[in-house]
Design an enzyme around this catalytic site. Structure first.
Site, PDB file in Angstrom:
ATOM      1  N   ASN A 208     -10.416   3.629  -1.972  1.00  0.00           N
ATOM      2  CA  ASN A 208     -10.816   4.984  -1.587  1.00  0.00           C
ATOM      3  C   ASN A 208     -11.893   5.500  -2.531  1.00  0.00           C
ATOM      4  O   ASN A 208     -12.309   4.793  -3.442  1.00  0.00           O
ATOM      5  CB  ASN A 208      -9.584   5.903  -1.567  1.00  0.00           C
ATOM      6  CG  ASN A 208      -8.879   5.898  -2.910  1.00  0.00           C
ATOM      7  OD1 ASN A 208      -9.462   6.216  -3.923  1.00  0.00           O
ATOM      8  ND2 ASN A 208      -7.602   5.512  -2.903  1.00  0.00           N
ATOM      9  N   ASP A 277      -1.734   4.550   0.370  1.00  0.00           N
ATOM     10  CA  ASP A 277      -0.422   4.679   1.005  1.00  0.00           C
ATOM     11  C   ASP A 277       0.002   3.371   1.676  1.00  0.00           C
ATOM     12  O   ASP A 277       1.182   3.108   1.841  1.00  0.00           O
ATOM     13  CB  ASP A 277      -0.468   5.802   2.053  1.00  0.00           C
ATOM     14  CG  ASP A 277      -0.637   7.155   1.380  1.00  0.00           C
ATOM     15  OD1 ASP A 277      -0.046   7.343   0.299  1.00  0.00           O
ATOM     16  OD2 ASP A 277      -1.384   7.998   1.915  1.00  0.00           O
ATOM     17  N   LYS A 287     -10.514 -16.849   1.426  1.00  0.00           N
ATOM     18  CA  LYS A 287     -11.397 -15.907   2.115  1.00  0.00           C
ATOM     19  C   LYS A 287     -11.213 -16.044   3.631  1.00  0.00           C
ATOM     20  O   LYS A 287     -11.233 -17.171   4.162  1.00  0.00           O
ATOM     21  CB  LYS A 287     -12.847 -16.216   1.726  1.00  0.00           C
ATOM     22  CG  LYS A 287     -13.816 -15.211   2.257  1.00  0.00           C
ATOM     23  CD  LYS A 287     -15.229 -15.523   1.810  1.00  0.00           C
ATOM     24  CE  LYS A 287     -16.189 -14.654   2.592  1.00  0.00           C
ATOM     25  NZ  LYS A 287     -17.515 -15.209   2.619  1.00  0.00           N
ATOM     26  N   PHE A 322      -0.639  15.389  -7.860  1.00  0.00           N
ATOM     27  CA  PHE A 322      -1.826  16.000  -7.270  1.00  0.00           C
ATOM     28  C   PHE A 322      -1.664  15.996  -5.758  1.00  0.00           C
ATOM     29  O   PHE A 322      -1.014  15.110  -5.200  1.00  0.00           O
ATOM     30  CB  PHE A 322      -3.090  15.215  -7.651  1.00  0.00           C
ATOM     31  CG  PHE A 322      -3.642  15.640  -8.977  1.00  0.00           C
ATOM     32  CD1 PHE A 322      -2.965  15.336 -10.151  1.00  0.00           C
ATOM     33  CD2 PHE A 322      -4.823  16.357  -9.052  1.00  0.00           C
ATOM     34  CE1 PHE A 322      -3.461  15.742 -11.378  1.00  0.00           C
ATOM     35  CE2 PHE A 322      -5.326  16.767 -10.273  1.00  0.00           C
ATOM     36  CZ  PHE A 322      -4.649  16.462 -11.439  1.00  0.00           C
ATOM     37  N   LYS A 336       5.243  19.137  -0.904  1.00  0.00           N
ATOM     38  CA  LYS A 336       5.169  17.934  -1.738  1.00  0.00           C
ATOM     39  C   LYS A 336       5.984  18.097  -3.016  1.00  0.00           C
ATOM     40  O   LYS A 336       6.639  17.171  -3.482  1.00  0.00           O
ATOM     41  CB  LYS A 336       3.690  17.684  -2.090  1.00  0.00           C
ATOM     42  CG  LYS A 336       3.326  16.247  -2.137  1.00  0.00           C
ATOM     43  CD  LYS A 336       1.847  16.051  -2.010  1.00  0.00           C
ATOM     44  CE  LYS A 336       1.433  15.871  -0.554  1.00  0.00           C
ATOM     45  NZ  LYS A 336       0.035  15.544  -0.404  1.00  0.00           N
ATOM     46  N   LYS A 340       8.925  15.438  -3.641  1.00  0.00           N
ATOM     47  CA  LYS A 340       8.763  14.461  -4.720  1.00  0.00           C
ATOM     48  C   LYS A 340       9.484  14.884  -5.995  1.00  0.00           C
ATOM     49  O   LYS A 340       9.379  14.198  -7.012  1.00  0.00           O
ATOM     50  CB  LYS A 340       7.281  14.231  -4.993  1.00  0.00           C
ATOM     51  CG  LYS A 340       6.522  13.822  -3.727  1.00  0.00           C
ATOM     52  CD  LYS A 340       5.280  13.052  -4.031  1.00  0.00           C
ATOM     53  CE  LYS A 340       4.501  12.772  -2.741  1.00  0.00           C
ATOM     54  NZ  LYS A 340       3.562  11.674  -2.884  1.00  0.00           N
TER      55      LYS A 340
HETATM   56  O1  C5P Z   1       1.847  12.307  -0.692  1.00  0.00           O
HETATM   57  P1  C5P Z   1       0.513  12.268  -1.283  1.00  0.00           P
HETATM   58  O2  C5P Z   1      -0.083  10.905  -1.346  1.00  0.00           O
HETATM   59  O3  C5P Z   1      -0.459  13.269  -0.721  1.00  0.00           O
HETATM   60  O4  C5P Z   1       0.757  12.766  -2.790  1.00  0.00           O
HETATM   61  C1  C5P Z   1      -0.222  12.701  -3.775  1.00  0.00           C
HETATM   62  C2  C5P Z   1       0.439  12.524  -5.103  1.00  0.00           C
HETATM   63  O5  C5P Z   1       1.374  11.436  -5.036  1.00  0.00           O
HETATM   64  C3  C5P Z   1      -0.548  12.130  -6.194  1.00  0.00           C
HETATM   65  O6  C5P Z   1      -0.081  12.669  -7.417  1.00  0.00           O
HETATM   66  C4  C5P Z   1      -0.496  10.615  -6.167  1.00  0.00           C
HETATM   67  O7  C5P Z   1      -0.840  10.044  -7.425  1.00  0.00           O
HETATM   68  C5  C5P Z   1       0.963  10.345  -5.814  1.00  0.00           C
HETATM   69  N1  C5P Z   1       1.192   9.138  -5.030  1.00  0.00           N
HETATM   70  C6  C5P Z   1       1.943   8.120  -5.580  1.00  0.00           C
HETATM   71  N2  C5P Z   1       2.212   6.981  -4.854  1.00  0.00           N
HETATM   72  C7  C5P Z   1       1.729   6.848  -3.615  1.00  0.00           C
HETATM   73  C8  C5P Z   1       0.970   7.874  -3.034  1.00  0.00           C
HETATM   74  C9  C5P Z   1       0.717   8.999  -3.768  1.00  0.00           C
HETATM   75  O8  C5P Z   1       2.356   8.254  -6.721  1.00  0.00           O
HETATM   76  N3  C5P Z   1       1.999   5.729  -2.952  1.00  0.00           N
END
Ligand code: C5P
Length: 400
Positions: A208, A277, A287, A322, A336, A340
């Site tokens: 990304n 994600d 490859k 974040f 969130k 979390k």
């Molecule tokens: O749920 P979302 O991806 O929007 O949440 C963002 C936060 O979750 C960020 O702090 C990111 O570093 C963390 N995150 C994580 N593991 C993932 C996806 C996001 O720790 N697989």
């Protein structure tokens, strides 16, 4: 500044005469000033000028050891609270950036462990020369400080950037260095930064746009405030911040493993990384060849690192996540926070100009459970980092 020991390094540019004004101003502020001059600085201004202002012996020759009981450059380096190099010529900057130590000033710079402030002063074309800018970037990356030169008419007849700031301006910068808070001393802080890379095959991956700037700014600021910082970073092009332990990782799975491993030792975890994600269900060992018109890559969910931390965290730990959003920023951030089990979510509307990926500035809201949301104006990522650290300390205080 009363009683602080300042080593003033003067190198050989025309602005050396202005260093006398700085020396005098620092003495008036109550500092004890020791002056080291390079050989060429003594061509511009007499050591006696500094000796008369500072009332201390001026050192120019590394081999003139006046006290047999000590070695001057080590004794001075140990005694100092701050080293200021003003003016810093392109030559001294280059030597310091590469670790050369062929005179009293550059040797002392290598021997000191206290903050060092360089105040470059030179011709505008020299200042903008990429080699000088590279060397300044090296100094900054090592945690040395650089006072931006002023713009205006220069002694060489050119007009532009390269003037040594006036003594009062430098005194203000020095005052700010002494005021720098050390309020995170003793805290262990883990910061994640950058985007992860999810392998498709040995030469391809999904990633990304994260630049890592926000996480690096946080790690740098926490280290400056005295914390013991570990930075777990995905791919970035940023130089590693000074006094920070850097653990490079590639994928979300790597980051998950490293962060959970280090979690029990941390007081604060800040998850500024943009973690993918999803990852390809299978990373091909070879490859992938062009075959048909379509290629389907199946993706599977990555673990949510922040959520996993949330289920394991202890009562003394502060966990910060974040939320990069394009709509309903605060509502989504609040959801969130609960999902979390985080203590603070830094919500960030990435659709706004001056916020989010790649930018040097950010516009964020700080969302805590049972607290009004704090909306911060557009600020540099450095200032946002300081505000987030202030909020973390406030959370710790509220728990007492
Ligand atoms: O749920 P979302 O991806 O929007 O949440 C963002 C936060 O979750 C960020 O702090 C990111 O570093 C963390 N995150 C994580 N593991 C993932 C996806 C996001 O720790 N697989």
């Amino acid at each position: 500044m009363k009683g602080k020991v300042i080593l003033l390094g003067v190198s050989g540019g025309i602005a050396a005469y202005k260093a006398a004004g700085l020396c005098s101003a620092l003495v008036k502020e109550g500092a004890v000033v020791h002056v080291i001059m390079t050989e060429s600085a003594t061509r511009f201004i007499a050591p006696l000028t500094f000796q008369s202002l500072a009332k201390t012996a001026v050192i120019t020759d590394i081999f003139a050891e006046p006290d047999p009981g000590e070695i001057s450059h080590i004794a001075l380096a140990d005694k100092a609270d701050l080293v200021v190099v003003a003016p810093a010529t392109a030559n001294v900057i280059a030597k310091a950036a590469h670790g050369l130590a062929d005179d009293m000033l550059t040797t002392t710079l290598l021997a000191t462990r206290v903050p060092v402030l360089f105040a470059p002063a030179m011709n505008v074309n020299m200042y903008h020369n990429p080699v000088v800018q590279d060397n300044l970037a090296r100094l900054r990356a090592r945690g040395w400080l650089v006072a931006e030169p002023g713009e205006g008419p220069l002694a060489c007849g050119y007009t532009g950037r390269g003037r040594l700031p006036e003594p009062e301006e430098l005194v203000d910068v020095i005052r700010a260095i002494f005021r720098q808070k050390k309020d995170m001393q003793g805290l262990r802080v883990l910061v994640t930064a950058g985007g992860t890379r999810e392998r498709i095959d040995p030469v391809r991956y999904l990633t990304n746009d994260s630049s890592g700037k926000m996480g690096f700014a946080l790690a740098e600021a926490a280290a400056r405030r005295g914390a013991d910082v570990t930075l777990v970073t995905g791919n970035t092009t940023l130089p590693p911040p000074a006094n920070v332990r850097v653990v490079p990782v590639e994928s979300a799975l790597d980051m998950h493993r490293v962060v959970l491993d280090l979690l029990p030792q941390q007081d604060v975890v800040i998850k500024a990384a943009a973690v993918a994600d999803y990852r390809p269900a299978l990373a091909a060992e070879r490859k992938i060849k062009k075959t048909g018109d379509r290629l389907t890559i199946e993706l599977v969910r990555n673990p949510d690192i922040l959520a996993d931390i949330g289920t394991r965290k202890t009562d003394r730990q502060v966990i910060v996540g974040f939320a990069a959003e394009t709509n309903d920023v605060v509502t989504n951030a609040a959801a969130k926070l609960r999902a979390k089990n985080a203590d603070l979510i830094v919500a960030n509307d990435v659709s706004q100009e001056g916020a989010g990926f790649g930018s040097d500035t950010n516009i964020v809201s700080l969302v805590r459970p049972d607290r009004p949301v704090r909306e911060l104006p557009q600020m540099s990522k450095r200032d946002v980092a300081e505000a987030i650290l202030d909020e973390i300390l406030a959370i710790r205080k509220d728990r007492l």
